[in-house]
Design a protein around this motif. Sequence first.
Motif, PDB file in Angstrom:
ATOM      1  N   SER A   3      17.566  -7.690  -8.453  1.00  0.00           N
ATOM      2  CA  SER A   3      16.963  -8.382  -7.195  1.00  0.00           C
ATOM      3  C   SER A   3      17.375  -7.556  -5.754  1.00  0.00           C
ATOM      4  N   ASN A   6      15.268  -4.417  -5.701  1.00  0.00           N
ATOM      5  CA  ASN A   6      13.954  -4.868  -5.219  1.00  0.00           C
ATOM      6  C   ASN A   6      13.773  -5.192  -3.835  1.00  0.00           C
ATOM      7  N   SER A  93      13.517 -13.449  -2.095  1.00  0.00           N
ATOM      8  CA  SER A  93      14.001 -12.993  -2.962  1.00  0.00           C
ATOM      9  C   SER A  93      13.277 -12.757  -4.256  1.00  0.00           C
ATOM     10  N   ASN A  94      13.167 -11.881  -5.069  1.00  0.00           N
ATOM     11  CA  ASN A  94      12.306 -11.639  -6.206  1.00  0.00           C
ATOM     12  C   ASN A  94      11.008 -11.929  -5.716  1.00  0.00           C
ATOM     13  N   ASN A 164       8.039  -7.488  -8.613  1.00  0.00           N
ATOM     14  CA  ASN A 164       8.681  -8.796  -8.118  1.00  0.00           C
ATOM     15  C   ASN A 164       8.383  -9.949  -8.969  1.00  0.00           C
ATOM     16  N   ARG A 165       9.459 -10.467  -9.639  1.00  0.00           N
ATOM     17  CA  ARG A 165       9.423 -11.607 -10.371  1.00  0.00           C
ATOM     18  C   ARG A 165       8.648 -12.677 -10.225  1.00  0.00           C
ATOM     19  N   ASP A 166       8.934 -13.336  -8.826  1.00  0.00           N
ATOM     20  CA  ASP A 166       8.313 -14.210  -8.371  1.00  0.00           C
ATOM     21  C   ASP A 166       6.809 -14.356  -8.074  1.00  0.00           C
TER      22      ASP A 166
END
Length: 191
Positions: A3, A6, A93-94, A164-166
Amino acid sequence: MTSRANTLLGAAFVVAAVVLLSGCGPSTGGEAKPSASSTSAGQTQAANAPSAYDPCKDVPQAVLDSEKLRQTRIVNDDTSAGVKWRGCAYIRSNGYVVSITTTNLTVDTTRSRNFPETAEFTINGRRAISTRQFDGPFIKEACTLNVEMKGGSLDFNLSNPPSNRDTGSIDSCVLARGLAEKVVPSLPASA
């Protein structure tokens, strides 16, 4: 990718975006700048970014919380062509990175530049335009959305890489419009 990586990548992309959008123009050579300048389309550009709204202080905390955004830095950028941005960069974040600034660029000026994937609409009764202002592999990862203000616009410059995960699976212009729809009602009617 971690993260933190990222976050750094996103912040670097925002900085690169500001540099790309700034463009190059003639220096004034130390001379006084005019109170307004003319754009390539012959439109008048205000000398300064609108000051009736401060994106570093006036974006409601409830909006920032709902988007999981935290402020990362102040944006105070000027180009030699007289374009100015005043506001702050935020990161999730993420998720995406966005700078929310006032600028002396108007919706009409942005339209006149004929960027790819231009879409016009209204947000809370104000004219708005979203554009893709980058070439190459990053075109879908970034979106710039401008909402009309007196003397310029409120500018959302959003970067959302697919890693980006989210938010990476969501179109950057969809994210920018959703965020703008939450922020714009906080603009004073006089702005």
